[in-house]
Design a protein around this motif. Structure first.
Motif, PDB file in Angstrom:
ATOM      1  N   ILE A 243      16.232 -28.081  23.385  1.00 10.13           N
ATOM      2  CA  ILE A 243      17.078 -26.884  23.394  1.00 10.13           C
ATOM      3  C   ILE A 243      18.528 -27.262  23.105  1.00 10.13           C
ATOM      4  CG2 ILE A 243      18.316 -25.568  25.151  1.00 10.13           C
ATOM      5  CD1 ILE A 243      16.181 -23.909  25.591  1.00 10.13           C
ATOM      6  N   PHE A 244      18.995 -28.328  23.751  1.00  8.87           N
ATOM      7  CA  PHE A 244      20.382 -28.715  23.508  1.00  8.87           C
ATOM      8  C   PHE A 244      20.580 -29.156  22.067  1.00  8.87           C
ATOM      9  CE2 PHE A 244      20.510 -28.846  28.154  1.00  8.87           C
ATOM     10  CZ  PHE A 244      21.548 -27.949  28.297  1.00  8.87           C
ATOM     11  N   GLY A 245      19.586 -29.865  21.520  1.00 11.15           N
ATOM     12  CA  GLY A 245      19.652 -30.245  20.107  1.00 11.15           C
ATOM     13  C   GLY A 245      19.754 -29.003  19.234  1.00 11.15           C
ATOM     14  N   SER A 246      19.034 -27.979  19.603  1.00 10.51           N
ATOM     15  CA  SER A 246      19.025 -26.767  18.767  1.00 10.51           C
ATOM     16  C   SER A 246      20.363 -26.034  18.828  1.00 10.51           C
ATOM     17  CB  SER A 246      17.877 -25.841  19.179  1.00 10.51           C
ATOM     18  OG  SER A 246      18.202 -25.180  20.378  1.00 10.51           O
ATOM     19  N   TYR A 247      21.121 -26.262  19.881  1.00 12.33           N
ATOM     20  CA  TYR A 247      22.433 -25.628  19.970  1.00 12.33           C
ATOM     21  C   TYR A 247      23.509 -26.454  19.257  1.00 12.33           C
ATOM     22  CZ  TYR A 247      20.445 -22.873  23.867  1.00 12.33           C
ATOM     23  OH  TYR A 247      19.682 -22.046  24.643  1.00 12.33           O
ATOM     24  N   SER A 248      23.118 -27.656  18.768  1.00  6.38           N
ATOM     25  CA  SER A 248      24.147 -28.528  18.196  1.00  6.38           C
ATOM     26  C   SER A 248      24.414 -28.198  16.731  1.00  6.38           C
ATOM     27  CB  SER A 248      23.735 -29.990  18.379  1.00  6.38           C
ATOM     28  OG  SER A 248      23.466 -30.591  17.149  1.00  6.38           O
ATOM     29  N   LYS A 249      25.626 -28.374  16.321  1.00  7.20           N
ATOM     30  CA  LYS A 249      25.995 -28.026  14.941  1.00  7.20           C
ATOM     31  C   LYS A 249      25.476 -29.080  13.966  1.00  7.20           C
ATOM     32  CE  LYS A 249      29.889 -25.005  15.410  1.00  7.20           C
ATOM     33  NZ  LYS A 249      30.969 -25.076  16.390  1.00  7.20           N
ATOM     34  N   ARG A 250      25.358 -28.685  12.707  1.00  9.30           N
ATOM     35  CA  ARG A 250      24.843 -29.584  11.664  1.00  9.30           C
ATOM     36  C   ARG A 250      25.736 -30.815  11.470  1.00  9.30           C
ATOM     37  NH1 ARG A 250      19.964 -28.861  11.154  1.00  9.30           N
ATOM     38  NH2 ARG A 250      19.395 -26.687  11.312  1.00  9.30           N
ATOM     39  N   SER A 251      27.010 -30.665  11.771  1.00  9.79           N
ATOM     40  CA  SER A 251      27.918 -31.777  11.471  1.00  9.79           C
ATOM     41  C   SER A 251      27.938 -32.854  12.563  1.00  9.79           C
ATOM     42  CB  SER A 251      29.326 -31.234  11.284  1.00  9.79           C
ATOM     43  OG  SER A 251      29.702 -30.536  12.447  1.00  9.79           O
ATOM     44  N   TYR A 252      27.335 -32.579  13.719  1.00  6.49           N
ATOM     45  CA  TYR A 252      27.417 -33.567  14.803  1.00  6.49           C
ATOM     46  C   TYR A 252      26.537 -34.774  14.518  1.00  6.49           C
ATOM     47  CZ  TYR A 252      29.474 -29.799  17.614  1.00  6.49           C
ATOM     48  OH  TYR A 252      30.253 -28.801  18.095  1.00  6.49           O
TER      49      TYR A 252
END
Ligand code: PHE
Length: 451
Positions: A243-252
């Motif tokens: 879930i946390f991965g899914s909230y992360s932006k593409r640039s991180y």
């Protein structure tokens, strides 16, 4: 149904926010309360060695796998995956293991979280003395005033559940802010107190115990417990990190986020063990006291500190926050899952879960008193849930490995981790092979040995 992508409000407002949230989920009672007592229970340094080994090899790899699934797929339960994952229908059914593990986990986690709240409030209002007391005094507070009082146990379990629900209901922003203060506070407080503890007579015996390595302590039980603890402490196999991965932006950079999260979470566990075990030796706290270890040892340490009565409420507040950031994400994962499965809004699913957790939490709380006669496979319900959690998180983690290793195209995985070629990850092949073959095989081997 909401989809989670970077354009909506669920996306972290900054990279720091993302790492803080992931670390906040990982750092919790697992590191401060569970690790020290498992180290004690399984013979000291040998257990710690396996815990560290598993955390930095298997744990870190699985964490990166889970961040990758999350960002690639966009959600932890493979909703609307279209053609991204092979056999996604079957896999999405297997993923029920995540919320199931969390139900078992939260059933006892919420009770122990309630204990932290009990100690915080009691310390704050001064109804616990921190002036030259001995462990017997604190043992009686733990076993008589807390475990021996069903009303208190229920009250604090209920309070903690409602507090968690309130924050989840309010949305993600609050979580970031809590972690922003909590994580540095944990390190600073633990650091200061360790210095004092290490100067106590007898504490070196505890240090020797933590760093001892004895081959006779290498048992299948200890290995499974160390592996389970590595998954538990990093919140793996539960959908939380997906879930946390899914909230992360593409640039991180999710690879370095995974490394930072592992370092911080393991670091807190080591700090807590360095504090609690030597102190338990120095003060002669009954080191086999299991789940009570932290709650008897800590107050004893505070009573030996100058200004202990000020440090105590501060420390317990930090523990409350550490527990809270974990319970929040547990409820969050379950709510997202339930909302999608039974097609209700997230708020309704929070409500349903709160009712459920209140009932289960109260039953678990009472397993220390009026319901202590209930036993499953010779264990009380608290120990049984802990054992189930070990296996289910390990199982969930292996499932994450299988998804990344076998069910998503290798190119997609490489592009996801490397941010489409913008980042370099030299050992990516090694990581993919570990996820694909080594980790599932090693873990299955341990489990067969256990059976
Ligand atoms: N990692 C948390 C802790 O150590 C527990 C947790 C497990 C939280 C799984 C969320 C999901 O306390």
């Amino acid at each position: 149904m909401e989809t989670i992508d970077e354009s909506n409000e669920n996306s972290w407002s900054s990279k720091l926010g993302f790492i803080l949230a992931a670390t906040g989920t990982a750092v919790g009672l697992g590191n401060i309360w569970r690790l020290p007592y498992l180290v004690n229970q399984y013979g000291g340094g040998t257990f710690l060695f396996f815990y560290l080994l598993f955390s930095f090899t298997i744990g870190l790899s699985v964490l990166l796998a889970e961040f990758t699934i999350g960002r690639y797929v966009g959600n932890p339960f493979l909703f609307n995956v279209k053609n991204k994952i092979k056999n996604s229908f079957i896999v999405s059914k297997l993923l029920y293991i995540y919320p199931l593990a969390l139900l078992f986990l939260l059933s006892f986690y919420i009770v122990v979280s309630g204990w932290t709240l009990f100690y915080f409030i009691k310390s704050l209002i001064g109804s616990i003395s921190y002036i030259s007391q001995n462990p017997t005094y604190y043992e009686s507070i733990f076993s008589e005033e807390l475990l021996g009082n069903p009303i208190i146990l229920i009250l604090f379990t209920v309070l903690f559940t409602l507090l968690t629900a309130f924050i989840v209901y309010k949305g993600l922003k609050g979580i970031e802010r809590v972690n922003f203060i909590m994580l540095p506070a944990i390190f600073i407080l633990l650091g200061i107190i360790i210095i004092r503890v290490l100067s106590l007579e007898g504490s070196m015996e505890g240090i020797a115990y933590i760093f001892s390595f004895n081959t006779k302590d290498i048992t299948v039980n200890a290995i499974i417990a160390a592996l389970g603890q590595a998954f538990f402490a990093l919140s793996l196999g539960s959908g939380a990190m997906i879930i946390f991965g899914s909230y992360s932006k593409r640039s991180y950079d999710i690879k370095s986020s995974a490394i930072q999260t592992t370092n911080l979470a393991v670091g807190v566990g080591i700090f807590a063990s360095l504090l609690i075990i030597p102190a338990a030796f120095a003060f002669n706290v009954n080191v086999s006291s299991g789940p009570g270890l932290t709650f008897v040892t800590l107050p004893t340490i505070f009573s030996a500190l100058p200004l202990g009565y000020i440090i105590a409420p501060l420390f317990f507040l930090v523990m409350v926050m550490a527990a809270l950031t974990s319970t929040i994400s547990i409820l969050e994962v379950c709510a997202v899952f339930l909302a999608h499965s039974i097609k209700v809004s997230k708020n309704i699913s929070i409500l349903i879960l709160v009712i459920f957790f209140l009932i289960v939490g109260i039953l678990q709380a009472l397993s220390f008193g009026p319901l202590s006669f209930i036993s499953i496979f010779g264990k009380n319900t608290f120990d049984f849930a802990e054992m189930m959690v070990n296996f289910m998180l390990i199982g969930g983690g292996v499932l994450s490995c299988i998804i990344v290793g076998w069910l998503i195209s290798k190119n997609d995985i490489i592009n996801e981790v490397n941010n489409n070629g913008l980042l370099r990850f030299r050992s990516i092949k090694l990581w993919i092979n570990s996820i694909k073959y080594i980790i599932p095989i090693v873990v299955l081997l341990f489990i067969f040995m256990f059976i």
